[in-house]
Design a protein around this motif. Sequence first.
Motif, PDB file in Angstrom:
ATOM      1  N   MET A 139       5.522  75.028  45.327  1.00 50.53           N
ATOM      2  CA  MET A 139       5.107  74.176  44.219  1.00 50.53           C
ATOM      3  C   MET A 139       5.894  72.858  44.256  1.00 50.53           C
ATOM      4  SD  MET A 139       3.155  73.851  41.525  1.00 50.53           S
ATOM      5  CE  MET A 139       2.630  75.515  41.140  1.00 50.53           C
ATOM      6  N   THR A 140       5.173  71.753  44.285  1.00 51.87           N
ATOM      7  CA  THR A 140       5.813  70.443  44.301  1.00 51.87           C
ATOM      8  C   THR A 140       6.490  70.156  42.966  1.00 51.87           C
ATOM      9  OG1 THR A 140       4.119  69.643  45.832  1.00 51.87           O
ATOM     10  CG2 THR A 140       5.435  67.984  44.683  1.00 51.87           C
ATOM     11  N   THR A 141       7.701  69.619  43.034  1.00 53.00           N
ATOM     12  CA  THR A 141       8.415  69.212  41.827  1.00 53.00           C
ATOM     13  C   THR A 141       8.340  67.702  41.691  1.00 53.00           C
ATOM     14  OG1 THR A 141       9.936  71.084  42.018  1.00 53.00           O
ATOM     15  CG2 THR A 141      10.634  69.246  40.627  1.00 53.00           C
ATOM     16  N   TYR A 142       7.968  67.241  40.512  1.00 51.99           N
ATOM     17  CA  TYR A 142       7.853  65.812  40.257  1.00 51.99           C
ATOM     18  C   TYR A 142       8.951  65.361  39.299  1.00 51.99           C
ATOM     19  CZ  TYR A 142       3.125  66.447  42.183  1.00 51.99           C
ATOM     20  OH  TYR A 142       2.059  66.746  42.984  1.00 51.99           O
ATOM     21  N   GLU A 143       9.248  64.089  39.351  1.00 54.08           N
ATOM     22  CA  GLU A 143      10.268  63.507  38.473  1.00 54.08           C
ATOM     23  C   GLU A 143       9.702  63.161  37.098  1.00 54.08           C
ATOM     24  OE1 GLU A 143      12.873  59.352  38.260  1.00 54.08           O
ATOM     25  OE2 GLU A 143      12.113  60.047  40.195  1.00 54.08           O
ATOM     26  N   THR A 144       8.436  62.736  37.043  1.00 57.87           N
ATOM     27  CA  THR A 144       7.891  62.181  35.800  1.00 57.87           C
ATOM     28  C   THR A 144       6.680  62.924  35.253  1.00 57.87           C
ATOM     29  OG1 THR A 144       6.426  60.634  36.975  1.00 57.87           O
ATOM     30  CG2 THR A 144       8.674  59.867  36.475  1.00 57.87           C
ATOM     31  N   ILE A 145       6.218  63.938  35.944  1.00 58.04           N
ATOM     32  CA  ILE A 145       5.085  64.730  35.454  1.00 58.04           C
ATOM     33  C   ILE A 145       5.349  66.212  35.697  1.00 58.04           C
ATOM     34  CG2 ILE A 145       3.387  62.874  35.823  1.00 58.04           C
ATOM     35  CD1 ILE A 145       2.437  64.346  38.290  1.00 58.04           C
ATOM     36  N   LEU A 146       4.594  67.044  34.992  1.00 61.18           N
ATOM     37  CA  LEU A 146       4.618  68.487  35.209  1.00 61.18           C
ATOM     38  C   LEU A 146       3.232  68.926  35.654  1.00 61.18           C
ATOM     39  CD1 LEU A 146       6.497  69.649  31.967  1.00 61.18           C
ATOM     40  CD2 LEU A 146       7.470  69.404  34.264  1.00 61.18           C
ATOM     41  N   TYR A 147       3.182  69.840  36.612  1.00 59.10           N
ATOM     42  CA  TYR A 147       1.909  70.377  37.081  1.00 59.10           C
ATOM     43  C   TYR A 147       1.990  71.894  37.029  1.00 59.10           C
ATOM     44  CZ  TYR A 147      -1.997  71.547  40.168  1.00 59.10           C
ATOM     45  OH  TYR A 147      -3.150  72.078  40.693  1.00 59.10           O
ATOM     46  N   GLU A 148       1.097  72.513  36.249  1.00 57.61           N
ATOM     47  CA  GLU A 148       1.100  73.962  36.070  1.00 57.61           C
ATOM     48  C   GLU A 148      -0.312  74.497  36.278  1.00 57.61           C
ATOM     49  OE1 GLU A 148       3.996  74.589  32.356  1.00 57.61           O
ATOM     50  OE2 GLU A 148       2.605  72.895  32.112  1.00 57.61           O
TER      51      GLU A 148
END
Length: 258
Positions: free
Chosen positions: A1-10
Motif C-alpha cells: 500500500m502506497t503511503t502519501y504525505e498529503t492524502i489518505l487512500y483506503e
Amino acid sequence: MTTYETILYEVEGSLATVTLNRPDNFNGITNTLMRELYECLNRVALESEVRVVIFTGAGRAFCPGVDLKASTSGQSQEPSRREYFHITTLLHEMPKVTIAAVNGACAGAGFGWACACDLRYASERAMFNSAFLGVGISGDMAGPWLLPRIVGATKARELFFMSEKFSASEAERIGLVLKVFSDDSLREEVRSIGLRLSKSAPLAIGEMKKNFINAENMPLRDYIELETERHSRTGASQDSREAMRAFVEKREPKFVGR
C-alpha cells in the motif's frame, strides 16, 4: 500500500476512499497534494476491484482551494505539472462512480473537484464559494464546464461572477448537492451509499458511467448506437444472468465481473 504525505487512500471491498489529509491547513492545496492526488486517482482508475470512490477531506474542511499561505511564503515547492490539472478529468471520467462528501469549506479548485464527481453530499457546516475572482484569477479545475451542467448556465455564471459564499442548504436547493447530512453523520451516510453502489454489477456500472460521459459530447443518433452495443454486451454477461436469477430467487446476487 502506497503511503502519501498529503492524502489518505483506503479500500473496503469494492469501495475506495480518497481523503485530502492536511487538516491543520484545512486541506489547502499545495503542489505536493496536487501530485499525490493525481497519482492516486490514476491508480484507483485502474483498480479492477474498485467500483465506487468517495472523495472527502480530513478534519473540518473539504478543500478551500490553494493554500495561500504556502503559495506566498517564499518557500521552495516542487513544480506543479500541467497534467495535474486533469485531476478534474479523472474524477469526472474514470470508470467508477465518484462521490464527493463535502464536510466543510469547499472553494476554488476544491469546488471544481466536487463538481467533477458524479454525486455530491454535504454536511450542515459545509460552505461553498467559487472564490477565484476574490484572488484576481479566472479559475481552473473546469468549474465553468461542469457547473452549468449541474445548476444551469445562468446560475453557474452568477456563482462564479459574484463569488459569494453559500450554505449547504442553498447548495441542496439549487441541486449542487443531493442531500445535506448532520456533521456527525455525513461520513457514515456517504459510506452507506458508497457500499450500496459498490455491490452493483461491475461491468454494468462501469459501462453506465461511460454512457453518461459519452452522452455529454455525442449526437443522439451516434450515442444510441453506442448505448445499444453496451446494453447488448452487458445483457449477455454472466453477471446479468446472475442478477436475474437472484431477483427471481429473492437473494443477493454474487457478481464476478464477467
